[in-house]
Design a protein around this motif. Structure first.
Motif, PDB file in Angstrom:
ATOM      1  N   PRO A  44       8.168   8.256  -8.356  1.00  0.00           N
ATOM      2  CA  PRO A  44       6.969   7.441  -8.397  1.00  0.00           C
ATOM      3  C   PRO A  44       5.711   8.270  -8.120  1.00  0.00           C
ATOM      4  O   PRO A  44       5.787   9.350  -7.537  1.00  0.00           O
ATOM      5  CB  PRO A  44       7.198   6.431  -7.268  1.00  0.00           C
ATOM      6  CG  PRO A  44       8.180   7.066  -6.352  1.00  0.00           C
ATOM      7  CD  PRO A  44       8.997   8.011  -7.164  1.00  0.00           C
ATOM      8  N   HIS A  45       4.583   7.730  -8.563  1.00  0.00           N
ATOM      9  CA  HIS A  45       3.309   8.439  -8.377  1.00  0.00           C
ATOM     10  C   HIS A  45       2.732   8.132  -7.004  1.00  0.00           C
ATOM     11  O   HIS A  45       1.606   7.662  -6.891  1.00  0.00           O
ATOM     12  CB  HIS A  45       2.334   8.072  -9.494  1.00  0.00           C
ATOM     13  CG  HIS A  45       2.648   8.815 -10.755  1.00  0.00           C
ATOM     14  ND1 HIS A  45       2.068  10.021 -11.073  1.00  0.00           N
ATOM     15  CD2 HIS A  45       3.521   8.544 -11.739  1.00  0.00           C
ATOM     16  CE1 HIS A  45       2.561  10.459 -12.213  1.00  0.00           C
ATOM     17  NE2 HIS A  45       3.452   9.567 -12.645  1.00  0.00           N
ATOM     18  N   ILE A  46       3.523   8.368  -5.969  1.00  0.00           N
ATOM     19  CA  ILE A  46       2.956   8.251  -4.622  1.00  0.00           C
ATOM     20  C   ILE A  46       3.258   9.540  -3.872  1.00  0.00           C
ATOM     21  O   ILE A  46       4.099  10.335  -4.293  1.00  0.00           O
ATOM     22  CB  ILE A  46       3.456   7.000  -3.847  1.00  0.00           C
ATOM     23  CG1 ILE A  46       4.955   7.061  -3.582  1.00  0.00           C
ATOM     24  CG2 ILE A  46       3.085   5.720  -4.549  1.00  0.00           C
ATOM     25  CD1 ILE A  46       5.422   5.987  -2.600  1.00  0.00           C
ATOM     26  N   SER A  47       2.547   9.741  -2.765  1.00  0.00           N
ATOM     27  CA  SER A  47       2.660  11.034  -2.085  1.00  0.00           C
ATOM     28  C   SER A  47       4.031  11.183  -1.427  1.00  0.00           C
ATOM     29  O   SER A  47       4.713  10.199  -1.129  1.00  0.00           O
ATOM     30  CB  SER A  47       1.558  11.183  -1.040  1.00  0.00           C
ATOM     31  OG  SER A  47       1.888  10.410   0.104  1.00  0.00           O
ATOM     32  N   CYS A  48       4.395  12.429  -1.192  1.00  0.00           N
ATOM     33  CA  CYS A  48       5.656  12.784  -0.547  1.00  0.00           C
ATOM     34  C   CYS A  48       5.768  12.076   0.810  1.00  0.00           C
ATOM     35  O   CYS A  48       6.781  11.433   1.110  1.00  0.00           O
ATOM     36  CB  CYS A  48       5.621  14.308  -0.395  1.00  0.00           C
ATOM     37  SG  CYS A  48       6.835  15.015   0.658  1.00  0.00           S
ATOM     38  N   GLN A  49       4.695  12.150   1.595  1.00  0.00           N
ATOM     39  CA  GLN A  49       4.674  11.513   2.926  1.00  0.00           C
ATOM     40  C   GLN A  49       4.883   9.996   2.818  1.00  0.00           C
ATOM     41  O   GLN A  49       5.700   9.411   3.531  1.00  0.00           O
ATOM     42  CB  GLN A  49       3.312  11.812   3.563  1.00  0.00           C
ATOM     43  CG  GLN A  49       3.001  11.031   4.810  1.00  0.00           C
ATOM     44  CD  GLN A  49       3.129  11.890   6.065  1.00  0.00           C
ATOM     45  OE1 GLN A  49       2.968  13.109   5.987  1.00  0.00           O
ATOM     46  NE2 GLN A  49       3.419  11.275   7.179  1.00  0.00           N
ATOM     47  N   ALA A  50       4.166   9.380   1.858  1.00  0.00           N
ATOM     48  CA  ALA A  50       4.252   7.918   1.719  1.00  0.00           C
ATOM     49  C   ALA A  50       5.642   7.495   1.240  1.00  0.00           C
ATOM     50  O   ALA A  50       6.168   6.462   1.660  1.00  0.00           O
ATOM     51  CB  ALA A  50       3.189   7.426   0.739  1.00  0.00           C
ATOM     52  N   LEU A  51       6.229   8.319   0.372  1.00  0.00           N
ATOM     53  CA  LEU A  51       7.560   7.967  -0.136  1.00  0.00           C
ATOM     54  C   LEU A  51       8.616   8.091   0.975  1.00  0.00           C
ATOM     55  O   LEU A  51       9.511   7.249   1.099  1.00  0.00           O
ATOM     56  CB  LEU A  51       7.916   8.859  -1.339  1.00  0.00           C
ATOM     57  CG  LEU A  51       9.157   8.471  -2.135  1.00  0.00           C
ATOM     58  CD1 LEU A  51       9.152   7.004  -2.553  1.00  0.00           C
ATOM     59  CD2 LEU A  51       9.332   9.353  -3.374  1.00  0.00           C
ATOM     60  N   LEU A  52       8.470   9.119   1.805  1.00  0.00           N
ATOM     61  CA  LEU A  52       9.404   9.264   2.941  1.00  0.00           C
ATOM     62  C   LEU A  52       9.267   8.060   3.876  1.00  0.00           C
ATOM     63  O   LEU A  52      10.256   7.512   4.355  1.00  0.00           O
ATOM     64  CB  LEU A  52       9.123  10.555   3.718  1.00  0.00           C
ATOM     65  CG  LEU A  52       9.650  11.848   3.095  1.00  0.00           C
ATOM     66  CD1 LEU A  52       9.267  13.043   3.963  1.00  0.00           C
ATOM     67  CD2 LEU A  52      11.158  11.805   2.903  1.00  0.00           C
ATOM     68  N   GLU A  53       8.025   7.676   4.126  1.00  0.00           N
ATOM     69  CA  GLU A  53       7.737   6.520   4.993  1.00  0.00           C
ATOM     70  C   GLU A  53       8.424   5.261   4.419  1.00  0.00           C
ATOM     71  O   GLU A  53       9.082   4.515   5.131  1.00  0.00           O
ATOM     72  CB  GLU A  53       6.202   6.335   5.015  1.00  0.00           C
ATOM     73  CG  GLU A  53       5.679   5.254   5.915  1.00  0.00           C
ATOM     74  CD  GLU A  53       5.707   5.613   7.396  1.00  0.00           C
ATOM     75  OE1 GLU A  53       5.626   6.805   7.729  1.00  0.00           O
ATOM     76  OE2 GLU A  53       5.839   4.672   8.201  1.00  0.00           O
ATOM     77  N   GLY A 105      15.634   1.090   7.627  1.00  0.00           N
ATOM     78  CA  GLY A 105      15.584   0.318   8.871  1.00  0.00           C
ATOM     79  C   GLY A 105      15.144   1.121  10.083  1.00  0.00           C
ATOM     80  O   GLY A 105      15.397   0.724  11.225  1.00  0.00           O
ATOM     81  N   MET A 106      14.473   2.250   9.850  1.00  0.00           N
ATOM     82  CA  MET A 106      14.037   3.065  10.995  1.00  0.00           C
ATOM     83  C   MET A 106      12.819   2.442  11.675  1.00  0.00           C
ATOM     84  O   MET A 106      11.884   1.993  11.005  1.00  0.00           O
ATOM     85  CB  MET A 106      13.677   4.481  10.525  1.00  0.00           C
ATOM     86  CG  MET A 106      14.895   5.348  10.248  1.00  0.00           C
ATOM     87  SD  MET A 106      14.402   6.924   9.539  1.00  0.00           S
ATOM     88  CE  MET A 106      13.583   7.690  10.933  1.00  0.00           C
ATOM     89  N   ALA A 107      12.797   2.475  13.000  1.00  0.00           N
ATOM     90  CA  ALA A 107      11.668   1.933  13.771  1.00  0.00           C
ATOM     91  C   ALA A 107      10.463   2.860  13.629  1.00  0.00           C
ATOM     92  O   ALA A 107      10.612   4.047  13.313  1.00  0.00           O
ATOM     93  CB  ALA A 107      12.069   1.800  15.231  1.00  0.00           C
TER      94      ALA A 107
END
Ligand code: ADP
Length: 287
Positions: A88-97, A104-106
């Protein structure tokens, strides 16, 4: 923390019998799954990741029955598929998030782990770039970062070094070695060198059947003293088995299996996993 597989069978709807009575007992650490293309590696990995169900057999990891409790496994599973599909055309950081939330990570755990994983996979400086613009190697490292979210105990990686250049491959090896403690990392490949470099245990799979599952050194040991290298092929009566032919500076070099010295010019060389693999592959082709 063993992975135990008992008599797994999988036949696809077109009749392909992709896994034939596969049984394995795998210890923690880096484990290689080695076999030619089409042998059933991806099928086995998808089955273990609970993405498809086997027709019969049992699978258990760290006391969790994978068939009856796939959700129990998913909480401690990291999976790197062979193909990610569309990025997808989203940033690496945002995709990891995003993936961390799906896992299900807090919030607290996400805030601590994402920067650590970006650092580990050498992606910190490109964290704000779109994953769609990444090179093959960067995508593979991103794949590893997402697989490691949530600190999984079972990590399944389908051909993680496919298509990487030598520098990227070495970088990836370093990451894999550094993460393999306290985990079972199952790595599939048809690159024998990767397994020899990284894994202490290997399972060999040919045409849906597991033919060996053992410590890498113990599989190579019976070949010690029987592998020869030569630039000239010995005559047909030498009894030697040709394992491979390669070139060095344009000159051919043959690797042979023979219990006796096959010709005057043949030189005894150290046995490698590649020799065991090619020997078995030739045997399989005769069946
Ligand atoms: P590998 O990962 O070792 O290359 P695969 O598990 O991808 O092997 O494939 C094993 C066999 O199953 C091959 O003969 C392949 O063509 C077949 N196969 C894989 N996926 C499917 C599918 N979805 N439908 C039908 N046949 C499949």
């Amino acid at each position: 923390m063993m992975l135990t597989i008992n008599n797994i069978n999988k036949t696809y709807s077109d009749g392909t019998h992709a896994l034939k009575n596969v049984s394995l007992n795998l210890p923690a650490g880096m484990i290689g799954l080695l076999g030619p293309n089409g042998a059933g590696k991806s099928t086995l990995m998808r089955t273990l990741a609970c993405l498809q169900t086997p027709d019969s057999g049992q699978m258990e990891f760290a006391g969790i029955d994978l068939k009856h409790n796939p959700d129990g496994l998913r909480k401690i599973l990291g999976y790197l598929p062979q193909y990610f599909g569309v990025y997808p055309h989203i940033s690496c950081q945002a995709l990891l998030e995003h993936i961390a939330i799906l896992k299900g990570m807090a919030k607290q755990a996400r805030q601590t782990q994402i920067p650590q994983l970006l650092e580990l996979t050498n992606l910190t400086t490109v964290a704000n770039k779109k994953v769609a613009t990444f090179s093959g190697g960067m995508r593979q490292r991103f794949g590893i970062a997402q697989a490691l979210l949530g600190d999984p105990k079972l990590l399944i990686m389908d051909e993680p070094t496919a298509g990487l250049d030598p520098v990227e491959r070495e970088r990836l090896h370093n990451v894999l070695v550094s993460i393999s403690k306290n985990k079972l990392v199952l790595l599939s490949t048809h690159i024998v060198e990767d397994i020899e470099n990284l894994c202490h245990h290997v399972a060999l799979i040919f045409a849906g059947k597991v033919t060996d599952s053992a410590n890498v050194k113990s599989l190579i040991a019976p070949f010690d003293g029987h592998i020869w290298q030569t630039e000239v092929l010995p005559g047909p009566n030498s009894g030697a088995l040709l394992l491979s032919k390669s070139f060095r500076f344009g000159t051919p070099s043959f690797r042979l299996y023979s219990k006796q010295k096959p010709s005057d010019k043949a030189v005894l060389v150290e046995a490698r996993l590649q020799d065991k693999y090619l020997f078995d592959l030739l045997e399989q082709e005769q069946i």
